[in-house]
Design an enzyme around this catalytic site. Structure first.
Site, PDB file in Angstrom:
ATOM      1  N   SER A 170     109.473  46.901   7.721  1.00  0.00           N
ATOM      2  CA  SER A 170     110.133  47.017   9.024  1.00  0.00           C
ATOM      3  C   SER A 170     109.390  46.128  10.000  1.00  0.00           C
ATOM      4  O   SER A 170     108.282  46.455  10.447  1.00  0.00           O
ATOM      5  CB  SER A 170     110.103  48.475   9.508  1.00  0.00           C
ATOM      6  OG  SER A 170     110.849  49.300   8.652  1.00  0.00           O
ATOM      7  N   LYS A 207     104.622  50.961  16.276  1.00  0.00           N
ATOM      8  CA  LYS A 207     104.909  49.559  15.982  1.00  0.00           C
ATOM      9  C   LYS A 207     106.404  49.279  16.081  1.00  0.00           C
ATOM     10  O   LYS A 207     106.833  48.290  16.680  1.00  0.00           O
ATOM     11  CB  LYS A 207     104.380  49.213  14.588  1.00  0.00           C
ATOM     12  CG  LYS A 207     104.679  47.792  14.120  1.00  0.00           C
ATOM     13  CD  LYS A 207     105.874  47.713  13.168  1.00  0.00           C
ATOM     14  CE  LYS A 207     105.652  48.498  11.901  1.00  0.00           C
ATOM     15  NZ  LYS A 207     106.793  48.355  10.952  1.00  0.00           N
ATOM     16  N   LYS A 232     117.345  48.616  11.595  1.00  0.00           N
ATOM     17  CA  LYS A 232     116.184  49.497  11.438  1.00  0.00           C
ATOM     18  C   LYS A 232     115.546  49.822  12.782  1.00  0.00           C
ATOM     19  O   LYS A 232     115.143  50.953  13.032  1.00  0.00           O
ATOM     20  CB  LYS A 232     115.145  48.855  10.516  1.00  0.00           C
ATOM     21  CG  LYS A 232     113.866  49.691  10.324  1.00  0.00           C
ATOM     22  CD  LYS A 232     114.160  51.080   9.773  1.00  0.00           C
ATOM     23  CE  LYS A 232     112.920  51.980   9.751  1.00  0.00           C
ATOM     24  NZ  LYS A 232     111.917  51.560   8.780  1.00  0.00           N
TER      25      LYS A 232
END
Length: 303
Positions: free
Chosen positions: A106, A249, A181
């Site tokens: 990701s 993140k 995502k």
């Protein structure tokens, strides 16, 4: 579908797999169990069982690429993917015409588009295919997989995705899988934060949060996050399925992309800041449901 692609997708292949962490290990194991030969870089004690099952340890990412038809990456962040692809002895240096790189990490959608162009310039193909479902989904081969790249290349890899996941969607061109995502992580992050606020509110108001959660599961507020993460909050069991540090993140990717698009995502930004605080308070390696601990501090400290 092109006959050659169909034949390739159904046959046993040499597959490289780089990134044997909490998610990567079970994903790689499913591919071994399906009869594929896996070439593995960065084998450690926790992933030694993959070699015992027939996986082949490789000394470098370059060696993995040389030995494989398809190379899969499952790494923590954008700089990790760039280093493994294009660093010294990286994947790119071992690729040859017609090979396929699939990044299931990701990472940044913007960087992904750049990586795809660089790999395609070598005469190879590239898919971004991030996943959702956490360690539980990885072990159960029930991951949601969001794929960006050329549709015919997606079809080439479909049978591999089917060994690792259940809900598999070709979203669009390069980077679109990563965009999906990021959208997923926005929803998950904000919903976890909302569940944490609701359960903290219930406790501070004098109600039993376990019984409140049970009541809410029967109504319109019911969700998978209330079910799973709400239970973790009630029981205060924060062993990581997905760490706050890693979710921060993803939320940072969302905030950075929003800034580039001149887009306001106020609740995304606020949740990112709560995750920053959680990490500052030492909770970065706990499950993202532990965000409730940060809200407890804002409410005057944990009980």
């Amino acid at each position: 579908m092109d006959e050659t692609l169909s034949e390739v997708s159904e046959s046993s292949m040499n597959i490289g797999f780089i990134g044997l962490g909490v998610m990567g290990r079970p994903m790689a194991e499913h591919l071994i169990d399906a009869g594929h030969t896996l070439h593995l870089n960065r084998v450690k004690e926790a992933s030694q069982h993959l070699v015992d099952k027939g996986g082949k340890a490789a000394a470098s990412a370059r060696t993995v690429a040389q030995a494989s038809d398809i190379v899969i990456l499952m790494l923590p962040d954008t700089p990790d993917v760039e280093a493994v692809l294009f660093g010294e002895d990286g994947v790119a240096s071992g690729l040859s015409q017609g090979k396929l790189v699939i990044d299931m990490s990701s990472i940044s959608p913007v960087a992904t588009k750049t990586f795809a162009k660089r790999i395609e310039a070598l005469g190879c193909d590239y898919l971004d295919a991030p996943v959702s479902g956490g360690e539980v989904g990885a072990k159960a081969a029930s991951l949601t997989i969001m794929v960006g790249g050329k549709e015919q290349i997606f079809e080439r890899a479909r049978s591999l995705f089917e060994k690792m996941g259940k809900n598999i969607t070709h979203v669009g061109g390069s980077g679109d899988g990563q965009t999906a995502k990021v959208a997923n992580q926005i929803i998950v992050g904000l919903t976890i934060e909302a569940v944490a606020e609701a359960l903290l509110f219930a406790r501070k108001a004098g109600a039993d949060p376990a019984k409140v959660r049970s009541a809410l599961m029967g109504g319109f507020a019911a969700s998978r996050i209330l079910e799973v993460h709400g239970e973790r909050m009630v029981k205060e069991t924060f062993e990581p399925g997905f760490r706050i540090r890693l979710h921060r993140k993803d939320m940072t990717l969302a905030v950075d992309a929003a800034r580039a698009l001149d887009l306001s995502l106020p609740n995304t930004a606020a949740t990112q800041q709560l995750m920053n605080a959680a990490i500052a308070n030492g909770d970065g390696e706990r499950d993202h449901s532990a965000i409730i601990r940060t809200l407890e501090l804002l409410a005057g400290g944990p009980r």
